[in-house]
Design an enzyme around this catalytic site. Sequence first.
Site, mmCIF file in Angstrom:
data_model
loop_
_atom_site.group_PDB
_atom_site.id
_atom_site.type_symbol
_atom_site.label_atom_id
_atom_site.label_comp_id
_atom_site.label_asym_id
_atom_site.label_seq_id
_atom_site.Cartn_x
_atom_site.Cartn_y
_atom_site.Cartn_z
ATOM 1 N N CYS A 220 0.808 -1.220 0.000
ATOM 2 C CA CYS A 220 0.000 0.000 0.000
ATOM 3 C C CYS A 220 0.842 1.271 0.000
ATOM 4 O O CYS A 220 0.621 2.178 -0.822
ATOM 5 C CB CYS A 220 -0.959 -0.006 1.188
ATOM 6 S SG CYS A 220 -0.180 0.005 2.831
ATOM 7 N N HIS B 57 -2.619 1.179 6.866
ATOM 8 C CA HIS B 57 -2.926 1.135 5.433
ATOM 9 C C HIS B 57 -3.028 2.546 4.868
ATOM 10 O O HIS B 57 -3.201 3.520 5.623
ATOM 11 C CB HIS B 57 -4.235 0.376 5.198
ATOM 12 C CG HIS B 57 -4.475 0.012 3.761
ATOM 13 N ND1 HIS B 57 -3.657 -0.845 3.063
ATOM 14 C CD2 HIS B 57 -5.434 0.405 2.883
ATOM 15 C CE1 HIS B 57 -4.112 -0.977 1.830
ATOM 16 N NE2 HIS B 57 -5.184 -0.220 1.684
ATOM 17 N N HIS C 37 -5.969 1.737 -4.294
ATOM 18 C CA HIS C 37 -4.943 1.302 -3.335
ATOM 19 C C HIS C 37 -4.499 -0.122 -3.614
ATOM 20 O O HIS C 37 -5.235 -0.914 -4.220
ATOM 21 C CB HIS C 37 -5.473 1.412 -1.896
ATOM 22 C CG HIS C 37 -6.723 0.620 -1.628
ATOM 23 N ND1 HIS C 37 -6.909 -0.114 -0.474
ATOM 24 C CD2 HIS C 37 -7.874 0.450 -2.348
ATOM 25 C CE1 HIS C 37 -8.101 -0.684 -0.491
ATOM 26 N NE2 HIS C 37 -8.704 -0.358 -1.619
#
Length: 396
Positions: free
Chosen positions: A313, A358, A370
């Site tokens: 990520c 994240h 993402h």
Amino acid sequence: MNRNSIRRVTTCCLTAAVVLTSSSFVSNAATAGAGGLISASQIEVQADAKKGSSSTAGVSDTIAKSLGDDSIQVVQNKTEVVKSEYDDIAIAQVDNYVNVRSTAGEDGEVLGKLYNNSACTVLGTEGDWYKIHSGDVEGYIKAEFLVVGNAELAKSVGRRVANVQTDALNVRSDANTDSEVLGQVPLGEKLTVLEENGDWVKVSIEEGDGWVSNEFVECCTNYVVAESKEAEEARLKKEEEERKAAEEAARRAAQSSRRSSGSSSSSGGGSSSGKSYAPPSGGNGQAVANFACQFVGNPYVWGGTSLTNGADCSGFVMSVYAAFGVGLPHSSSALAGVGYGVSPSAMQPGDIVCYSGHVGIYVGNDTIVHASTEATGIKYTSPAAYRTIVAVRRIF
């Protein structure tokens, strides 16, 4: 009663309760001190009663017999009732911010700002003002702008986090080492704590809510704190410099894009699938979002930074922005401190959206792009607040 045979025990108290048995009595006294700290004193006297003493004897007779010629043991314990960690925490409840002043009055010098839902510690009172400490600011705020000792409010604005202390922390489905590993988290990440249960801590990650051993994390509560006048000036200066640097990087990226308009390769590295990607074009958040969206469908690779062959990520966000000449850290927690913050309600395409462990890029229409998980790869997710948003940061 033989006065010489009585050993006298004295204690200062406001209230006392006497409990008698055939061999002992206990006297409990409690005093309330200024400042709300309650301390309690307990005197316990144990003695053998003389033979023939009656349990129905009067109070004076029983005490006299209990304190006869027998030995007396006196035990004194002083116990402080521990205050809640929230008792001295105050939360600002204002439209935007309240000034922290050098003295308890409107004419005091402004030392800094305490923003709405930010926290401070109350050090004392002076009239209708509180003396407070928050971050690197210490000064006075009018009491009407603060809510003190409200545990529920403090919990709602604070964020309990687990700071990862090991290189690759396993997050498991249950609180034991035999359960399934949901995912791994790198050193230095800050995960939102959902529950603490003995040796295990429940946290939130992209793969779901899971458990980590408290041996490998350090838990604490984070609050937004006051910003000093000097810190605000430095922050604004830094943000302006970053904006100018980003504009220059975007200008160079646009020039490069025009020169290489026929190229089919991207800065993310070669593609094993042979798919072609347009180079970055433009110099604003929308350009960043457009560029990032090309890589949907490509794989997620833990620790990776390739837009085509696999990224995690933070590696995805880092590499997208690198294509525009902007250097960012390879850490979701660190990305929560880049650029400048904006409200989730004011998100624009290109903004970096940070969650517990994240991060993604906002592309508009309440959607992020993402590098999600190994199972899904790089993808779109809507709504953007599908998980609790920790921060939104703007570069362009």
